[in-house]
Scaffold this motif. Structure first.
Motif, short mmCIF file in Angstrom:
data_model
loop_
_atom_site.label_atom_id
_atom_site.label_comp_id
_atom_site.label_asym_id
_atom_site.label_seq_id
_atom_site.Cartn_x
_atom_site.Cartn_y
_atom_site.Cartn_z
N GLN A 261 0.83 -1.21 0.00
CA GLN A 261 0.00 0.00 0.00
C GLN A 261 0.86 1.25 0.00
O GLN A 261 1.83 1.35 0.74
N GLY A 262 0.50 2.18 -0.86
CA GLY A 262 1.13 3.50 -0.86
C GLY A 262 0.15 4.50 -0.31
O GLY A 262 -1.01 4.57 -0.74
N GLN A 263 0.61 5.31 0.67
CA GLN A 263 -0.27 6.28 1.30
C GLN A 263 0.42 7.63 1.35
O GLN A 263 1.48 7.79 1.96
N PRO A 264 -0.18 8.65 0.69
CA PRO A 264 0.45 9.98 0.69
C PRO A 264 0.25 10.69 2.02
O PRO A 264 -0.80 10.57 2.66
N LEU A 265 1.27 11.42 2.43
CA LEU A 265 1.17 12.22 3.65
C LEU A 265 0.72 13.63 3.29
O LEU A 265 0.85 14.09 2.16
N GLY A 266 0.19 14.33 4.27
CA GLY A 266 -0.27 15.70 4.06
C GLY A 266 0.54 16.68 4.89
O GLY A 266 1.59 16.36 5.44
N GLY A 267 0.04 17.90 4.97
CA GLY A 267 0.70 18.93 5.77
C GLY A 267 2.08 19.25 5.28
O GLY A 267 2.33 19.38 4.08
N GLU A 268 3.02 19.36 6.20
CA GLU A 268 4.39 19.70 5.84
C GLU A 268 5.07 18.58 5.07
O GLU A 268 6.11 18.81 4.43
N GLU A 269 4.51 17.39 5.11
CA GLU A 269 5.09 16.24 4.41
C GLU A 269 4.39 15.99 3.07
O GLU A 269 4.49 14.90 2.51
N GLY A 271 3.48 15.35 -0.56
CA GLY A 271 4.33 14.81 -1.62
C GLY A 271 5.10 13.58 -1.19
O GLY A 271 5.58 12.82 -2.02
N THR A 272 5.21 13.39 0.12
CA THR A 272 5.88 12.20 0.65
C THR A 272 4.89 11.04 0.69
O THR A 272 3.72 11.21 1.00
N VAL A 273 5.36 9.85 0.34
CA VAL A 273 4.52 8.66 0.31
C VAL A 273 5.13 7.58 1.20
O VAL A 273 6.34 7.34 1.15
N VAL A 274 4.29 6.96 2.02
CA VAL A 274 4.72 5.83 2.84
C VAL A 274 4.21 4.55 2.19
O VAL A 274 3.01 4.42 1.92
N VAL A 275 5.11 3.64 1.90
CA VAL A 275 4.76 2.36 1.28
C VAL A 275 4.94 1.26 2.32
O VAL A 275 6.01 1.17 2.95
N THR A 276 3.91 0.44 2.51
CA THR A 276 4.00 -0.65 3.48
C THR A 276 3.83 -1.99 2.79
O THR A 276 3.08 -2.12 1.82
N TYR A 277 4.54 -2.98 3.31
CA TYR A 277 4.47 -4.36 2.83
C TYR A 277 4.01 -5.22 4.00
O TYR A 277 4.62 -5.20 5.07
#
Length: 349
Positions: A261-269, A271-277
């Motif tokens: 799963q790829g989940q985009p962050l908001g706020g100051e982050e 454009g950053t995406v957290v990918v989990t396996y």
């Protein structure tokens, strides 16, 4: 003309049937390429399977296709819709096929066109594989610069092969349904910056990467493992960033189903995406499995309750159905996923 039409019909049947015999992703790609070559000769191909609920890649294979670096750049450009015939557009029709020839003057500024010349290809055909309202895959056929480019007649033939190719991918993924899980790995996490740099990685990610290497688009050759990881996460991170919401791909491995799963962050982050396996749960896997196996909405409800451990009689009361009707639904589910019964089915989730 009649002989050609009969040949086309036979090819459509054969394409769908061949998928039932492929033991793995590379064999599936090779078999489909050999069948398609009978009507659409090509020098190289790239085949991707897509999770039907999110367009994320769930497998990838290629022979004689684009280089890794060029393919990466194309994926980024395609996610922005800046290139001719983006797959996101082809998958939703009405045209399923797009052709780009280096002799064309209509797309002189195309990154893909310039890259094709650099990689000695003269013609590219994109075939979107969609059926029953689901996006199931994408096939790219390539011809070298010293061969005849794809024509309008080739495009018409490819349009007729889109649905059988989609059915082949669907059948292949349906055969992966019964994958008893042996996964015991803790969740792996990757943080990817707005510029696609890998900011941080949990140690277990490398174990997940080895597990996915047979089915996910992993780089080959003597590359650093961070390059392999970047290649694997690129698709899911690009989709999540573009959609601005979580995007999930369910991937069948030899040890069970994996949820990426790829989940985009908001706020100051932003454009950053957290990918989990992590191991795919029944709730995560069931919707995509239903699409691949042709499980109806009512059967999906029955299957969901079954996986919760609910006995048949109680399940029938909850759904206000007769036990006979519930058993009919269960028989249909077992047939569609290839299970011998309840125990075998439950063990796969």
């Amino acid at each position: 003309m009649t002989a050609r039409l009969e040949g086309t019909h036979r090819l459509r049947y054969t394409i769908a049937a061949e998928a039932q015999h492929a033991v793995d992703v590379p064999e599936l790609g090779h078999q489909l390429s050999q069948q398609v070559k009978l009507f659409l000769p090509h020098d190289g191909y790239m085949l991707a399977g897509l999770d039907p609920l999110g367009d994320a890649t769930c497998f990838f294979t290629a022979e004689g296709g684009y280089s890794i670096g060029f393919n990466n750049r194309l994926e980024e450009a395609d996610s922005l819709g800046d290139e001719p015939h983006p797959f996101a557009q082809l998958l939703r029709g009405p045209a399923r096929v797009g052709v780009l020839n280096t002799s064309s003057t209509a797309h002189r500024d195309s990154l893909r066109l310039r890259g094709m010349v650099a990689e000695d290809f003269g013609s590219e055909m994109r075939i979107a594989l969609a059926a029953s309202g689901y996006a199931l895959g994408a096939l790219v056929l390539l011809r070298r610069r010293d061969t005849k480019p794809f024509s309008s007649a080739d495009t018409a033939r490819a349009e007729g092969l889109s649905a059988p190719l989609a059915e082949a991918v669907r059948r292949f993924m349906a055969r992966q349904a019964l994958r008893p899980s042996r996964l015991t790995l803790p969740t792996g996490v990757v943080v990817i910056g707005p510029d696609d740099t890998i900011r941080s990685v949990t140690p277990t990610v490398w174990d997940w990467l080895r597990l996915l290497s047979a089915v996910a688009p992993v780089a080959v050759g003597k590359l650093e493992r961070t390059e392999n990881l970047r290649y694997v996460t690129r698709n899911i991170s690009l989709l999540a960033r573009r959609a601005r919401r979580p995007v999930t791909s369910r991937i069948a491995t030899r040890d069970g189903w994996v949820s990426v799963q790829g989940q985009p962050l908001g706020g100051e982050e932003s454009g950053t995406v957290v990918v989990t396996y992590q191991q795919a749960t029944a709730a995560t896997l069931l919707p995509s499995l239903s699409a691949w196996c042709g499980i109806t909405s009512r059967e999906q409800t029955v299957l969901g309750l079954l996986l919760q451990g609910m006995p048949t009689k109680r399940l029938a009361r909850k759904l206000d159905l007769s036990p006979h009707t519930v058993n009919d639904h269960l028989k249909a589910i077992y047939r569609k996923v290839g299970a011998s019964g309840r125990d075998e089915l439950v063990a796969s989730f």
